[in-house]
Design a protein around this motif. Structure first.
Motif, PDB file in Angstrom:
ATOM      1  N   ASP A   1       0.886  -1.201   0.111  1.00  0.00           N
ATOM      2  CA  ASP A   1      -0.124   0.118  -0.061  1.00  0.00           C
ATOM      3  C   ASP A   1       0.925   1.204  -0.003  1.00  0.00           C
ATOM      4  N   VAL A   2       1.903   1.109   0.687  1.00  0.00           N
ATOM      5  CA  VAL A   2       2.901   2.420   0.651  1.00  0.00           C
ATOM      6  C   VAL A   2       3.561   2.575  -0.971  1.00  0.00           C
ATOM      7  N   LEU A   3       4.135   1.397  -1.502  1.00  0.00           N
ATOM      8  CA  LEU A   3       4.325   1.555  -2.734  1.00  0.00           C
ATOM      9  C   LEU A   3       3.348   2.008  -3.816  1.00  0.00           C
ATOM     10  N   ALA A   4       2.162   1.756  -3.493  1.00  0.00           N
ATOM     11  CA  ALA A   4       1.248   2.032  -4.423  1.00  0.00           C
ATOM     12  C   ALA A   4       0.768   3.698  -4.417  1.00  0.00           C
ATOM     13  N   ARG A   5       1.283   4.476  -3.366  1.00  0.00           N
ATOM     14  CA  ARG A   5       1.016   5.960  -3.250  1.00  0.00           C
ATOM     15  C   ARG A   5       1.348   6.560  -4.661  1.00  0.00           C
ATOM     16  N   PRO A   6       0.543   7.728  -4.991  1.00  0.00           N
ATOM     17  CA  PRO A   6       1.100   8.380  -6.091  1.00  0.00           C
ATOM     18  C   PRO A   6       2.554   9.132  -6.010  1.00  0.00           C
ATOM     19  N   ASP A   7       2.735   9.575  -4.713  1.00  0.00           N
ATOM     20  CA  ASP A   7       3.847  10.444  -4.332  1.00  0.00           C
ATOM     21  C   ASP A   7       4.885   9.672  -3.813  1.00  0.00           C
ATOM     22  N   VAL A   8       5.028   8.252  -3.923  1.00  0.00           N
ATOM     23  CA  VAL A   8       6.003   7.296  -3.322  1.00  0.00           C
ATOM     24  C   VAL A   8       7.378   7.772  -3.459  1.00  0.00           C
TER      25      VAL A   8
ATOM     26  N   ALA B   1       9.380   7.494   0.514  1.00  0.00           N
ATOM     27  CA  ALA B   1       8.720   6.061   0.806  1.00  0.00           C
ATOM     28  C   ALA B   1       9.310   4.998   0.111  1.00  0.00           C
ATOM     29  N   LEU B   2       9.493   5.194  -1.370  1.00  0.00           N
ATOM     30  CA  LEU B   2      10.261   4.374  -2.174  1.00  0.00           C
ATOM     31  C   LEU B   2      11.696   3.982  -1.653  1.00  0.00           C
ATOM     32  N   GLU B   3      12.510   5.020  -1.321  1.00  0.00           N
ATOM     33  CA  GLU B   3      13.750   4.717  -0.843  1.00  0.00           C
ATOM     34  C   GLU B   3      13.605   3.810   0.464  1.00  0.00           C
ATOM     35  N   TYR B   4      12.945   4.378   1.304  1.00  0.00           N
ATOM     36  CA  TYR B   4      12.498   3.561   2.760  1.00  0.00           C
ATOM     37  C   TYR B   4      12.253   2.084   2.340  1.00  0.00           C
TER      38      TYR B   4
END
Length: 174
Positions: A46-53, A64-67
């Motif tokens: 769900d985190v990785l599906a965020r539009p601003d990831v 969030a993508l880096e984390y």
């Protein structure tokens, strides 16, 4: 502004609650870590599906993508360390520079879908490995290059703080 490398020694999380994320490894039984890992893994897609990831909240904080890419690599790294501890007597772990890895691997340029699939796969694999730890192996030891010594028990409890903390970092913690 570049990300400031994290040079803290986080082994203190084995002794007390983390004031940032609230997780308490000192009160977490090692036998619970596999299920905690599976629960953690389930939240990352769900985190990785965020539009601003891939957007950093500010110049000196990972996106969030880096984390998520970091957590995927933590799952992989600790799986290697656990396997070493179970196969060898008191192995020395290779050093890992998480910040150099983030830059070299271009975490923020990776495809969120690929990171998600790889994170889930790596997380479920280490959870299965933890479930398979023989009862007589929990006190086997291994050590980092900085001299920190872990047992299988303490390594698993130390390990689970990282992905838990990073869910908090991306606003997806409990």
């Amino acid at each position: 502004m570049a990300i400031v490398p994290d040079t803290k020694n986080w082994t203190w999380v084995l002794e007390r609650e983390c004031p940032e994320c609230g997780f308490d490894s000192s009160k977490t039984p090692a036998a619970a870590v596999a299920e905690l890992t599976r629960a953690n893994v389930a939240r990352w897609p769900d985190v990785l599906a965020r539009p601003d990831v891939a957007e950093r909240p500010n110049a000196d904080t990972w996106s969030a993508l880096e984390y998520a890419a970091h957590v995927r690599d933590v799952f992989r790294l600790f799986r290697i360390r656990l396997a070493l501890m179970l196969a060898e007597d008191d192995p020395a772990f290779a050093d890992w520079d998480q910040d150099a890895t983030a830059l070299e691997s271009r975490y923020n340029e990776q495809l969120p879908e690929a990171v998600s699939a790889d994170l889930v796969s790596a997380g479920l694999a280490i959870a299965d490995d933890i479930d398979a730890i023989p009862g007589d192996a929990w006190q086997r030891t291994g050590r980092r290059g900085d001299g920190s010594v872990f047992t299988v028990d303490s390594l698993t409890r130390y390990f689970i703080h990282d992905p838990t903390h990073h869910l908090h970092d991306v606003g997806a913690g409990e």
